[in-house]
Design a protein around this motif. Structure first.
Motif, PDB file in Angstrom:
ATOM      1  N   ASP A 131       0.817  -1.216   0.000  1.00 28.58           N
ATOM      2  CA  ASP A 131       0.000   0.000   0.000  1.00 28.58           C
ATOM      3  C   ASP A 131       0.852   1.268   0.000  1.00 28.58           C
ATOM      4  N   GLU A 132       2.098   1.150   0.479  1.00 27.64           N
ATOM      5  CA  GLU A 132       3.031   2.278   0.504  1.00 27.64           C
ATOM      6  C   GLU A 132       4.030   2.233  -0.657  1.00 27.64           C
ATOM      7  N   GLY A 133       3.814   1.287  -1.575  1.00 27.09           N
ATOM      8  CA  GLY A 133       4.705   1.169  -2.726  1.00 27.09           C
ATOM      9  C   GLY A 133       6.054   0.558  -2.404  1.00 27.09           C
ATOM     10  N   ILE A 134       6.115  -0.228  -1.328  1.00 17.06           N
ATOM     11  CA  ILE A 134       7.378  -0.845  -0.906  1.00 17.06           C
ATOM     12  C   ILE A 134       7.332  -2.335  -1.228  1.00 17.06           C
ATOM     13  N   PRO A 135       8.155  -2.788  -2.173  1.00 18.83           N
ATOM     14  CA  PRO A 135       8.193  -4.222  -2.466  1.00 18.83           C
ATOM     15  C   PRO A 135       8.863  -4.977  -1.326  1.00 18.83           C
ATOM     16  N   CYS A 136       8.459  -6.224  -1.143  1.00 13.81           N
ATOM     17  CA  CYS A 136       9.103  -7.016  -0.093  1.00 13.81           C
ATOM     18  C   CYS A 136       9.204  -8.474  -0.514  1.00 13.81           C
ATOM     19  N   ASN A 137      10.157  -9.135   0.061  1.00 15.99           N
ATOM     20  CA  ASN A 137      10.317 -10.570  -0.087  1.00 15.99           C
ATOM     21  C   ASN A 137      10.292 -11.129   1.326  1.00 15.99           C
ATOM     22  N   MET A 138       9.300 -11.953   1.594  1.00 18.73           N
ATOM     23  CA  MET A 138       9.122 -12.523   2.934  1.00 18.73           C
ATOM     24  C   MET A 138       9.785 -13.899   2.993  1.00 18.73           C
ATOM     25  N   ILE A 139      10.511 -14.131   4.051  1.00 21.52           N
ATOM     26  CA  ILE A 139      11.041 -15.464   4.319  1.00 21.52           C
ATOM     27  C   ILE A 139      10.627 -15.830   5.740  1.00 21.52           C
ATOM     28  N   ALA A 140       9.762 -16.806   5.829  1.00 19.57           N
ATOM     29  CA  ALA A 140       9.335 -17.291   7.136  1.00 19.57           C
ATOM     30  C   ALA A 140      10.289 -18.401   7.548  1.00 19.57           C
ATOM     31  N   ALA A 141      10.985 -18.169   8.636  1.00 13.27           N
ATOM     32  CA  ALA A 141      11.884 -19.195   9.162  1.00 13.27           C
ATOM     33  C   ALA A 141      11.173 -19.913  10.314  1.00 13.27           C
ATOM     34  N   TYR A 142      11.900 -20.637  11.116  1.00 14.94           N
ATOM     35  CA  TYR A 142      11.263 -21.408  12.188  1.00 14.94           C
ATOM     36  C   TYR A 142      10.753 -20.508  13.306  1.00 14.94           C
ATOM     37  N   HIS A 143      11.574 -19.587  13.780  1.00 16.62           N
ATOM     38  CA  HIS A 143      11.202 -18.745  14.916  1.00 16.62           C
ATOM     39  C   HIS A 143      10.641 -17.385  14.526  1.00 16.62           C
ATOM     40  N   HIS A 144      11.107 -16.823  13.426  1.00 19.90           N
ATOM     41  CA  HIS A 144      10.716 -15.464  13.067  1.00 19.90           C
ATOM     42  C   HIS A 144      10.490 -15.332  11.568  1.00 19.90           C
ATOM     43  N   ASP A 145       9.693 -14.339  11.229  1.00 20.61           N
ATOM     44  CA  ASP A 145       9.516 -13.971   9.833  1.00 20.61           C
ATOM     45  C   ASP A 145      10.497 -12.848   9.512  1.00 20.61           C
ATOM     46  N   ASN A 146      11.028 -12.900   8.316  1.00 24.79           N
ATOM     47  CA  ASN A 146      12.016 -11.931   7.859  1.00 24.79           C
ATOM     48  C   ASN A 146      11.469 -11.226   6.629  1.00 24.79           C
ATOM     49  N   VAL A 147      11.590  -9.914   6.629  1.00 22.53           N
ATOM     50  CA  VAL A 147      11.089  -9.103   5.530  1.00 22.53           C
ATOM     51  C   VAL A 147      12.286  -8.432   4.873  1.00 22.53           C
ATOM     52  N   PHE A 148      12.485  -8.688   3.588  1.00 21.74           N
ATOM     53  CA  PHE A 148      13.570  -8.055   2.847  1.00 21.74           C
ATOM     54  C   PHE A 148      12.966  -6.986   1.949  1.00 21.74           C
ATOM     55  N   VAL A 149      13.475  -5.775   2.075  1.00 25.64           N
ATOM     56  CA  VAL A 149      12.984  -4.639   1.291  1.00 25.64           C
ATOM     57  C   VAL A 149      14.181  -3.945   0.642  1.00 25.64           C
ATOM     58  N   PRO A 150      13.955  -3.246  -0.478  1.00 25.87           N
ATOM     59  CA  PRO A 150      15.065  -2.508  -1.069  1.00 25.87           C
ATOM     60  C   PRO A 150      15.678  -1.552  -0.042  1.00 25.87           C
ATOM     61  N   GLU A 151      16.997  -1.556   0.017  1.00 23.82           N
ATOM     62  CA  GLU A 151      17.715  -0.815   1.052  1.00 23.82           C
ATOM     63  C   GLU A 151      17.263   0.641   1.211  1.00 23.82           C
ATOM     64  N   PRO A 152      17.040   1.389   0.127  1.00 26.13           N
ATOM     65  CA  PRO A 152      16.643   2.798   0.311  1.00 26.13           C
ATOM     66  C   PRO A 152      15.264   2.963   0.974  1.00 26.13           C
ATOM     67  N   MET A 153      14.474   1.898   0.994  1.00 28.10           N
ATOM     68  CA  MET A 153      13.117   1.965   1.548  1.00 28.10           C
ATOM     69  C   MET A 153      13.013   1.381   2.957  1.00 28.10           C
ATOM     70  N   ALA A 154      14.131   0.938   3.522  1.00 30.24           N
ATOM     71  CA  ALA A 154      14.111   0.224   4.796  1.00 30.24           C
ATOM     72  C   ALA A 154      13.552   1.058   5.943  1.00 30.24           C
ATOM     73  N   GLY A 155      13.987   2.304   6.068  1.00 28.03           N
ATOM     74  CA  GLY A 155      13.507   3.149   7.160  1.00 28.03           C
ATOM     75  C   GLY A 155      12.003   3.343   7.100  1.00 28.03           C
ATOM     76  N   ARG A 156      11.497   3.634   5.905  1.00 28.88           N
ATOM     77  CA  ARG A 156      10.055   3.815   5.740  1.00 28.88           C
ATOM     78  C   ARG A 156       9.327   2.499   6.017  1.00 28.88           C
ATOM     79  N   ALA A 157       9.878   1.389   5.586  1.00 30.29           N
ATOM     80  CA  ALA A 157       9.239   0.093   5.817  1.00 30.29           C
ATOM     81  C   ALA A 157       9.080  -0.188   7.306  1.00 30.29           C
ATOM     82  N   VAL A 158      10.101   0.111   8.089  1.00 28.68           N
ATOM     83  CA  VAL A 158      10.017  -0.094   9.543  1.00 28.68           C
ATOM     84  C   VAL A 158       8.922   0.790  10.130  1.00 28.68           C
TER      85      VAL A 158
END
Length: 130
Positions: free
Chosen positions: A88-115
């Motif tokens: 909804d904010e125009g931020i692409p992501c790649n989700m990797i669900a591991a055993y204990h936690h989910d990990n969200v990978f976003v383009p580096e310049p968008m990381a602050g906004r994604a958080v």
């Protein structure tokens, strides 16, 4: 799960790479953050040093956000809620669900906004009027 997640930006730049080279796979299998076998090759998530050393494409640096919440493997809605809020904010992501936690990978310049977006999702999900 959305109400309990604590999105935490981790240090480092990561790159999604793929190879069928057995020598490279042997060298990186213990160093890759994630490894997934696909029909076309083995996908690796590598830190910048390893991706650089082995000559992988460095054109899309990604940042890693760990959702510091225990997510059940059969849980419903966490991935969809996170991916939708970011989309909804125009931020692409790649989700990797591991055993204990989910990990969200976003383009580096968008990381602050994604958080910021994910913290807002957490606040909204935990508010009594949700």
């Amino acid at each position: 799960m959305l109400a309990g997640m604590k999105p935490t930006l981790k240090d480092g730049r990561y790159f999604f790479c793929t190879t069928n080279n057995k020598t490279v796979l042997t060298a990186l299998s213990g160093r890759s953050l994630a490894l997934f076998r696909e029909d076309e090759g083995v996908a690796l998530v590598l830190a910048e040093d390893d991706a650089t050393l082995h000559g992988f494409d460095l054109s899309v640096p990604m940042s890693r956000i760990v959702l510091e919440v225990f997510s059940a493997l059969d849980g419903v809605g966490l991935t969809a809620g996170v991916a939708t809020a970011l989309a909804d904010e125009g931020i692409p992501c790649n989700m990797i669900a591991a055993y204990h936690h989910d990990n969200v990978f976003v383009p580096e310049p968008m990381a602050g906004r994604a958080v910021e977006v994910l913290k807002d999702v957490q606040r909204r999900a935990s508010s009594p009027h949700h």
